[in-house]
Design a protein around this motif. Structure first.
Motif, mmCIF file in Angstrom:
data_model
loop_
_atom_site.group_PDB
_atom_site.id
_atom_site.type_symbol
_atom_site.label_atom_id
_atom_site.label_comp_id
_atom_site.label_asym_id
_atom_site.label_seq_id
_atom_site.Cartn_x
_atom_site.Cartn_y
_atom_site.Cartn_z
ATOM 1 N N THR A 35 43.112 19.489 30.305
ATOM 2 C CA THR A 35 43.244 20.672 29.450
ATOM 3 C C THR A 35 43.917 21.810 30.198
ATOM 4 N N THR A 36 43.551 22.009 31.464
ATOM 5 C CA THR A 36 44.217 23.023 32.279
ATOM 6 C C THR A 36 45.695 22.695 32.473
ATOM 7 N N ALA A 37 46.011 21.424 32.669
ATOM 8 C CA ALA A 37 47.416 21.016 32.812
ATOM 9 C C ALA A 37 48.209 21.344 31.558
ATOM 10 N N LEU A 38 47.638 21.112 30.395
ATOM 11 C CA LEU A 38 48.333 21.430 29.145
ATOM 12 C C LEU A 38 48.541 22.924 29.000
ATOM 13 N N GLU A 39 47.537 23.713 29.359
ATOM 14 C CA GLU A 39 47.680 25.172 29.267
ATOM 15 C C GLU A 39 48.753 25.681 30.220
ATOM 16 N N LEU A 40 48.796 25.136 31.435
ATOM 17 C CA LEU A 40 49.826 25.548 32.388
ATOM 18 C C LEU A 40 51.227 25.191 31.888
ATOM 19 N N SER A 41 51.360 24.006 31.326
ATOM 20 C CA SER A 41 52.666 23.585 30.826
ATOM 21 C C SER A 41 53.124 24.463 29.667
ATOM 22 N N GLN A 42 52.236 24.808 28.776
ATOM 23 C CA GLN A 42 52.605 25.631 27.630
ATOM 24 C C GLN A 42 52.890 27.070 28.011
ATOM 25 N N ALA A 43 52.297 27.551 29.106
ATOM 26 C CA ALA A 43 52.546 28.926 29.546
ATOM 27 C C ALA A 43 53.784 29.037 30.416
ATOM 28 N N SER A 44 54.260 27.923 30.973
ATOM 29 C CA SER A 44 55.423 27.965 31.853
ATOM 30 C C SER A 44 56.693 28.229 31.053
ATOM 31 N N VAL A 45 57.624 28.963 31.671
ATOM 32 C CA VAL A 45 58.906 29.225 31.011
ATOM 33 C C VAL A 45 59.735 27.953 30.941
ATOM 34 N N SER A 46 59.717 27.149 31.985
ATOM 35 C CA SER A 46 60.489 25.903 32.027
ATOM 36 C C SER A 46 59.635 24.744 31.519
ATOM 37 N N PRO A 96 35.620 18.123 10.680
ATOM 38 C CA PRO A 96 34.496 18.820 10.057
ATOM 39 C C PRO A 96 33.866 19.831 11.001
ATOM 40 N N ALA A 97 33.304 20.871 10.427
ATOM 41 C CA ALA A 97 32.657 21.932 11.208
ATOM 42 C C ALA A 97 31.215 21.527 11.488
ATOM 43 N N LEU A 98 31.033 20.712 12.515
ATOM 44 C CA LEU A 98 29.703 20.256 12.905
ATOM 45 C C LEU A 98 29.163 21.123 14.031
ATOM 46 N N PRO A 99 27.870 21.089 14.269
ATOM 47 C CA PRO A 99 27.320 21.847 15.408
ATOM 48 C C PRO A 99 27.968 21.429 16.722
ATOM 49 N N LYS A 100 28.198 22.403 17.597
ATOM 50 C CA LYS A 100 28.858 22.151 18.871
ATOM 51 C C LYS A 100 27.989 21.267 19.744
ATOM 52 N N MET A 101 28.626 20.232 20.325
ATOM 53 C CA MET A 101 27.897 19.285 21.159
ATOM 54 C C MET A 101 27.758 19.827 22.584
ATOM 55 N N ASP A 102 26.745 19.336 23.270
ATOM 56 C CA ASP A 102 26.462 19.802 24.627
ATOM 57 C C ASP A 102 27.447 19.177 25.609
ATOM 58 N N LEU A 103 28.648 19.752 25.664
ATOM 59 C CA LEU A 103 29.705 19.248 26.521
ATOM 60 C C LEU A 103 30.291 20.432 27.269
ATOM 61 N N GLU A 104 30.027 20.505 28.560
ATOM 62 C CA GLU A 104 30.496 21.618 29.382
ATOM 63 C C GLU A 104 31.826 21.231 30.040
ATOM 64 N N VAL A 105 32.905 21.786 29.520
ATOM 65 C CA VAL A 105 34.248 21.505 30.015
ATOM 66 C C VAL A 105 34.719 22.714 30.814
ATOM 67 N N ILE A 106 35.023 22.504 32.088
ATOM 68 C CA ILE A 106 35.535 23.569 32.951
ATOM 69 C C ILE A 106 37.053 23.517 32.915
ATOM 70 N N CYS A 107 37.671 24.491 32.309
ATOM 71 C CA CYS A 107 39.122 24.539 32.211
ATOM 72 C C CYS A 107 39.561 25.999 32.194
ATOM 73 N N ARG A 108 40.846 26.224 32.277
ATOM 74 C CA ARG A 108 41.415 27.563 32.319
ATOM 75 C C ARG A 108 42.404 27.711 31.180
ATOM 76 N N SER A 109 42.281 28.766 30.416
ATOM 77 C CA SER A 109 43.189 29.041 29.308
ATOM 78 C C SER A 109 44.189 30.117 29.721
ATOM 79 N N TYR A 110 45.455 29.889 29.359
ATOM 80 C CA TYR A 110 46.533 30.837 29.642
ATOM 81 C C TYR A 110 47.176 31.304 28.335
ATOM 82 N N SER A 111 46.345 31.532 27.341
ATOM 83 C CA SER A 111 46.863 31.952 26.030
ATOM 84 C C SER A 111 47.532 33.324 26.103
ATOM 85 N N GLN A 112 47.084 34.178 27.010
ATOM 86 C CA GLN A 112 47.716 35.505 27.126
ATOM 87 C C GLN A 112 49.140 35.402 27.663
ATOM 88 N N ASN A 113 49.420 34.373 28.453
ATOM 89 C CA ASN A 113 50.782 34.171 28.946
ATOM 90 C C ASN A 113 51.666 33.422 27.950
#
Length: 880
Positions: free
Chosen positions: A249-260, A604-621
């Motif tokens: 997930t972090t790799a995808l965020e980095l790729s989408q935030a990169s200019v190239s 479907p909008a089901l209750p959130k499952m107990d899954l702790e994913v450590i990732c970094r979002s770069y949506s601001q970039n």
């Protein structure tokens, strides 16, 4: 390593003194920089087709071979004592080896020499630091692409190397002013380390390289997690898969935030994300529709860009597995095995002893999905047939996904055979196709015949000696780039489709790790095995060998795309658009299927499952304030909350009609063979490896009955499948020799006054002998039919070749070819109509039922197949 490369001798130069004076006035650093720039420019040009016009070159090229400039530059840099430039020329030589398909040993040795030289430099410049990381990653990729499959822990070694490369990239980014968050500096969770969001500078090239390394780290972690679970581990499998999910997930965020940005990189990240989410779906931690949505996004990204048919086919098969799990046809066992529950069984009968706990945990973790009994009873009570419930939607989606994968596989096979079709390759280019030829294609194919100094013919030796002095006094006209491109495009109009299709094949070879080299480390071993285990049996003696004892599984320990294929992928994208627009055969048979609407089901909008994913979002970039201004028109728009598509995406690509896939009109059989990439195994043969490994057969059947669509899967033996396909290939060769296709005779009008002589002639024709049947061919075909039944689980052992039963379909070249394509482990096939389809529908249904009944027995049974007697086998075939 460069002994065979010719080096120009400056003593033969006519202007030796002038060249010496020019070099004396240049700084050594400037001279080496100019030579580096020349080598990099020559590397951009793809010349893999050789002579595409006539063998007589009409122009004199002033540039030498790129490899010659590399060896000359290497010697000059060594004389100057510049280690960085020496490493750069070694690195460029390795790239040239990859482009030309040279030996991997030579390529890896060049990269190792470059790394050794760079490690000797006390203080590297920033570009050279990036080159060191690139060399480390490229070396690991090449070693993973060509390794033997003996070591199951090979990805542990590659993971360490990828983590070392990531550490260097993060250190460089920290030097350039970025803040880095390190997780557990001791190295326990170093794969989570990433720049803090938002980043200060998204224009540095380190972002794209970091995303590529993150993809490789996540891929290696996924392979390790699968192997640990299969071999038994104390760690929670959910925790292992969650760690991989966070890295990707972090790799995808980095790729989408990169200019190239690179579209093929994001497609592969999404594809690996979908596979990891599928494993979490099996553990009840992710909704099936969420995993299917990620996989479909990977298909759409590749469809609009490089159109990677291999990735799209694998993603469709992953989607089918997700939806088959959603309807309860697949159950995950604790050791990572996938247990298959057929549709014709009750829930209580489908579970073997010792697996009831896993089924209960699955039912409690996914409460939104009812059991089969509940669904059937509720449907019977309600009596509403106009609206499909979730189970029917998932079944329909799995059926369509298998058929889409089959359609993409057919496009792959058609593309491979297209370049050998003389009817297509001999066609001249139309006027529209000539005007629309891409610039890079014309420059790569015909510039060597068009651009340069024209050759002149001299009357005598005196005129030839005086020619340089006369030309020096003449004023030379310097052509602009547009004029050169125009000249090459005019010359390229004489090309044929075979040159363009061959050029596309070369680009595809350079973009994927599976075809990066012409050599293979397994070749000698396979040749030795072929001498001992290459017999197909009596009658199959046309020079073919059996691949049953070979390990023909795919190498999943390496990512799909090459590290430095961005420019080549851009050319592939443009070339695919050009062929789809100008070559009708290509657009009709060689294009994949865009995901139909029935595959995209709302999450479907089901209750959130107990899954702790450590990732970094770069949506601001990823967002620009100018993009939010409605007064500024944008060429490409995106849905709210989602990033823009990658640059170069074709938002209006050519899309073949999906109606034949979603709405068939006659009985059809579609078979696909899925080689597990995350160590999924057959619970009855969990230790099968190498040639004895098991693969999943996914089938989609269409019948004109009350239940028109049937989809499912079962485990089969890879060795039996390879042996069956080899026999069918031999059978096809025999059929080409002995069989003749029937030709329809034109009706002849009867004579108004038939004579007696005519009647006698008709009587003699009626008594003429029939064409002699090829009994040996029919005997071999009967053996293959028995092998099909054995492969599908109808018989435990192949029946004798002299089994006195009739062949259930007509013996013709077309039917034999269809049967061979159907059981091709590389592609599979779809066939429709005819007696063969009726027989296969019966065979698959019978094998499905036999597997269902067999699975109710005790787990101590050695085989999941049902043993049938000779009489029952004869009866099952004769009923068709």
């Amino acid at each position: 390593m460069y002994k065979d490369v010719p080096v120009s001798n400056p003593e033969n130069s006519l202007f030796q003194y002038q060249n010496f004076q020019s070099r004396a006035r240049l700084d050594a650093r400037l001279w080496l920089n100019c030579r580096q720039a020349l080598v990099k420019c020559l590397l951009i040009e793809v010349r893999g087709l050789g002579e595409v016009k006539d063998p007589e070159t009409k122009v004199l090229q002033e540039l030498a071979d790129c490899r010659q400039y590399c060896i000359e530059g290497l010697g000059e840099a060594e004389a100057c004592g510049d280690l960085e430039v020496q490493a750069d020329f070694l690195y460029q030589g390795a790239l040239l080896n990859i482009m030309e398909g040279k030996s991997q040993e030579n390529t890896i040795s060049l990269i190792e020499d470059a790394i050794m030289l760079l490690n000797k430099v006390p203080k590297l410049s920033i570009p050279t630091q990036q080159q060191l990381v690139t060399c480390m990653v490229l070396k690991t990729d090449l070693q993973a692409a060509e390794r033997d499959n003996d070591s199951v822990l090979f990805t542990e070694k590659t993971l360490v190397q990828y983590l070392s490369a990531q550490q260097l990239i993060l250190k460089q980014m920290e030097t350039l002013g970025e803040e880095i968050q390190h997780y557990f500096p001791q190295g326990e969770k170093s794969f989570y380390s990433t720049p803090i969001s938002p980043m200060k500078n998204i224009y540095i090239s380190h972002m794209l390289r970091l995303a590529q390394v993150k993809l490789r780290i996540g891929h290696a972690m996924a392979r390790n997690a699968a192997k640990y679970i299969r071999n038994g581990t104390d760690k929670d499998p959910v925790v292992l898969w969650t760690e991989v999910l966070g890295v990707l997930t972090t790799a995808l965020e980095l790729s989408q935030a990169s200019v190239s940005r690179e579209a093929n990189l994001e497609a592969e990240i999404l594809f690996n994300l979908g596979k990891v989410e599928r494993m979490l779906v099996l553990h009840g931690k992710v909704q099936p529709r969420k995993a299917a949505e990620t996989l479909l996004q990977a298909i759409k990204t590749s469809f609009r860009n490089d159109h990677d048919l291999g990735l799209m086919r694998q993603a469709y098969l992953e989607v089918a597995l997700v939806y088959l799990f959603a309807v309860g046809q697949v159950i995950l066992k604790p050791n990572g095995s996938l247990e298959i529950i057929q549709d014709g069984m009750d829930d209580t009968a489908s579970v073997r002893p010792g697996t009831m706990d896993s089924v209960k945990s699955k039912a409690t973790s996914t409460k939104s999905y009812k059991s089969k009994k509940d669904r059937l009873s509720s449907r019977a009570k309600s009596g509403k047939s106009e609206d499909m419930d979730d189970s029917e939607k998932h079944r329909r989606a799995a059926y369509v996904a298998i058929r889409c994968a089959t359609a993409v596989a057919q496009a792959q096979r058609s593309r491979m055979l297209l370049i050998g079709d003389t009817v297509v390759t001999s066609q001249p280019l139309s006027e529209t196709a000539q005007d629309d030829i891409p610039d890079f294609l014309s420059l790569d194919l015909v510039s060597v015949y068009t651009l340069g100094k024209k050759k002149k013919k001299y009357k005598n030796e005196i005129e030839e000696e005086l020619a340089p002095l006369i030309e020096a006094q003449e004023t030379k006209k310097v052509e602009t780039y547009e004029e050169q491109v125009s000249r090459t495009k005019d010359t390229a109009k004489e090309l044929g489709w075979i040159h363009i299709l061959g050029y596309q094949t070369i680009l595809q070879r350079m973009c994927f790790t599976a075809t990066v080299s012409a050599s293979s480390t397994k070749k000698n071993k396979q040749e030795d095995m072929a001498e001992e285990l290459g017999d197909l049996g009596p009658g199959f003696d046309l020079g073919f060998i059996s691949h049953a004892q070979y390990d023909t599984s795919l190498n999943h320990d390496v990512v799909r795309s090459m590290l430095l294929c961005g420019s080549w992928i851009g050319r592939l994208n443009r070339l695919h658009t050009y062929l789809a627009s100008n070559l009708s055969v290509y657009s009709a048979t060689c294009c994949g299927i865009y995901p139909p609407s029935m595959l995209t089901l709302p999450v479907p909008a089901l209750p959130k499952m107990d899954l702790e994913v450590i990732c970094r979002s770069y949506s601001q970039n990823q967002t620009n304030p100018g993009d939010m201004d409605p007064s500024i028109p944008l060429a490409i728009t995106a849905d709210p909350g989602k990033p823009l598509p990658p640059p170069g995406s074709n938002m209006e690509p050519y899309m073949p009609s999906d109606r034949p896939v979603t709405s068939p009109t006659e009985p059809q059989v579609a078979l696909q063979f899925y080689q597990p990439s995350l160590e999924e195994t057959d619970p009855l043969n969990p230790d099968a490896k190498g040639p004895d490994s098991r693969v999943l057969l996914l089938y989609a059947l269409f019948k004109k009955t009350t239940q028109p669509t049937v989809q499912g899967l079962q485990w089969i033996s890879m060795a039996q499948l390879n042996d069956l396909h080899d026999r069918l290939a031999v059978l096809g060769q025999r059929g080409e020799i002995s069989l003749q296709e029937k030709q329809k005779k034109e009706p002849v009008a009867p004579s108004p006054t038939p004579s007696t002589k005519a009647k006698k002639t008709q009587r003699i024709k009626a008594l003429s002998p029939k064409v002699q049947r090829d009994e040996q061919l029919e005997t071999l075909l009967m053996q293959c039919i028995t092998d099909v039944m054995s492969l599908l689980g109808m018989v435990s052992e192949p029946e004798p070749s002299n089994l006195p039963i009739d062949i259930p379909f007509e013996v013709s070249k077309t039917n034999i070819r269809c049967l061979e394509n159907l059981f091709d482990p590389s592609f599979g096939a779809l066939i429709c109509g005819g007696e063969m389809v009726k027989w296969l529908l019966k065979v698959v249904h019978t094998s499905d039922t036999s597997l269902s009944k067999e699975s109710t027995k005790d787990t101590a049974a050695s085989s999941p197949t049902k043993e049938l007697t000779k009489e029952s086998l004869r009866e099952s075939i004769a009923t068709n």
